[in-house]
Design a protein around this motif. Structure first.
Motif, PDB file in Angstrom:
ATOM      1  N   GLN A  84       0.835  -1.197   0.000  1.00 50.03           N
ATOM      2  CA  GLN A  84       0.000   0.000   0.000  1.00 50.03           C
ATOM      3  C   GLN A  84       0.869   1.245   0.000  1.00 50.03           C
ATOM      4  OE1 GLN A  84      -1.919  -0.550   3.708  1.00 50.03           O
ATOM      5  NE2 GLN A  84      -3.046  -2.358   3.064  1.00 50.03           N
ATOM      6  N   VAL A  86       0.636   4.967   1.484  1.00 55.68           N
ATOM      7  CA  VAL A  86      -0.100   5.811   2.423  1.00 55.68           C
ATOM      8  C   VAL A  86       0.459   7.227   2.321  1.00 55.68           C
ATOM      9  CG1 VAL A  86      -0.725   6.186   4.835  1.00 55.68           C
ATOM     10  CG2 VAL A  86      -0.454   3.851   3.974  1.00 55.68           C
ATOM     11  N   THR A  87      -0.428   8.167   2.034  1.00 55.39           N
ATOM     12  CA  THR A  87      -0.024   9.570   1.873  1.00 55.39           C
ATOM     13  C   THR A  87      -0.680  10.405   2.965  1.00 55.39           C
ATOM     14  OG1 THR A  87       0.081   9.241  -0.516  1.00 55.39           O
ATOM     15  CG2 THR A  87       0.058  11.515   0.274  1.00 55.39           C
ATOM     16  N   ARG A  98      -4.460   9.235   2.925  1.00 56.69           N
ATOM     17  CA  ARG A  98      -4.947   8.530   1.735  1.00 56.69           C
ATOM     18  C   ARG A  98      -4.210   7.203   1.632  1.00 56.69           C
ATOM     19  NH1 ARG A  98      -7.397   9.385  -3.239  1.00 56.69           N
ATOM     20  NH2 ARG A  98      -6.499   8.212  -4.970  1.00 56.69           N
ATOM     21  N   ILE A  99      -4.981   6.117   1.501  1.00 58.01           N
ATOM     22  CA  ILE A  99      -4.401   4.778   1.369  1.00 58.01           C
ATOM     23  C   ILE A  99      -4.730   4.270  -0.028  1.00 58.01           C
ATOM     24  CG2 ILE A  99      -4.294   2.453   2.319  1.00 58.01           C
ATOM     25  CD1 ILE A  99      -5.484   3.640   4.917  1.00 58.01           C
ATOM     26  N   GLU A 100      -3.689   3.983  -0.785  1.00 52.44           N
ATOM     27  CA  GLU A 100      -3.862   3.469  -2.145  1.00 52.44           C
ATOM     28  C   GLU A 100      -3.504   1.990  -2.169  1.00 52.44           C
ATOM     29  OE1 GLU A 100      -1.900   5.943  -5.074  1.00 52.44           O
ATOM     30  OE2 GLU A 100      -2.150   7.671  -3.744  1.00 52.44           O
ATOM     31  N   PHE A 101      -4.429   1.182  -2.683  1.00 50.85           N
ATOM     32  CA  PHE A 101      -4.255  -0.263  -2.778  1.00 50.85           C
ATOM     33  C   PHE A 101      -3.953  -0.632  -4.229  1.00 50.85           C
ATOM     34  CE2 PHE A 101      -7.221   0.666   0.628  1.00 50.85           C
ATOM     35  CZ  PHE A 101      -6.682  -0.030   1.698  1.00 50.85           C
ATOM     36  N   THR A 102      -3.379  -1.816  -4.428  1.00 54.59           N
ATOM     37  CA  THR A 102      -3.121  -2.268  -5.794  1.00 54.59           C
ATOM     38  C   THR A 102      -4.351  -2.895  -6.429  1.00 54.59           C
ATOM     39  OG1 THR A 102      -2.312  -4.376  -4.910  1.00 54.59           O
ATOM     40  CG2 THR A 102      -0.673  -2.666  -5.387  1.00 54.59           C
ATOM     41  N   ALA A 106      -8.792   3.624  -3.842  1.00 53.25           N
ATOM     42  CA  ALA A 106      -8.126   4.279  -2.706  1.00 53.25           C
ATOM     43  C   ALA A 106      -9.153   4.737  -1.670  1.00 53.25           C
ATOM     44  CB  ALA A 106      -7.317   5.466  -3.189  1.00 53.25           C
ATOM     45  N   ASN A 108      -9.796   7.706   1.205  1.00 47.65           N
ATOM     46  CA  ASN A 108      -9.417   9.013   1.759  1.00 47.65           C
ATOM     47  C   ASN A 108     -10.025   9.135   3.143  1.00 47.65           C
ATOM     48  OD1 ASN A 108      -7.945  10.112  -0.451  1.00 47.65           O
ATOM     49  ND2 ASN A 108      -9.880  10.362  -1.520  1.00 47.65           N
TER      50      ASN A 108
END
Length: 147
Positions: A84, A86-87, A98-102, A106, A108
């Motif tokens: 993941q 994580v921003t 913000r968590i972005e998954f593959t 995502a 927020n």
């Protein structure tokens, strides 16, 4: 007729009015005390809620940084945590994660609605600062950091 009253005469009107006035004063004092305690409790509850939100933000921030394999920091802190990304973004309008998954969309998360800032504090250290109350927490960044 004599000016003495008999033992069976009872309570005079003046005695009743004095007793009523004393009872009213005691009741009024009790009401004022209860209102003061209720107002104080509401103020304390609000502060405790705000502190709990701040503590949650600091805890999530520290967990993400500790779990990160690599990080980059410019305007936002971008952490690579397992698969993941994580921003963390801080601004005058609040703190966002913000968590972005593959494999899915995502997420927020609005962490705080109060002004916040991310500031570099020397090599390998970053501070999350809540500017409203000048509260901050310093965390050590992973060794693979680009700034």
């Amino acid at each position: 007729m004599t000016g003495r009253r008999s033992a069976q005469a009872g309570v005079t009107l003046i005695e009743m009015l004095v007793a009523l006035a004393i009872s009213s004063l005691v009741g009024l004092a009790g009401f004022v005390l209860l209102e003061s305690v209720t107002r104080t409790e509401a103020g304390v509850a609000g502060r405790l809620e705000r502190l709990a939100l701040q503590d949650r933000a600091f805890h999530l921030f520290a967990l993400d940084v500790e779990s990160a394999g690599s990080a980059s920091f410019d305007e936002a802190l971008v952490l690579q945590v397992s698969e993941q990304v994580v921003t963390w973004m801080a601004s005058d309008s609040g703190l966002t994660r913000r968590i972005e998954f593959t494999d899915r969309p995502a997420i927020n998360q609005r962490i705080l609605d109060k002004p916040a800032a991310l500031m570099a504090r020397g090599p390998g250290a970053l501070a999350l600062v809540l500017t409203e109350r000048d509260v901050w927490r310093l965390v050590a960044l992973p060794e693979e950091v680009t700034q």
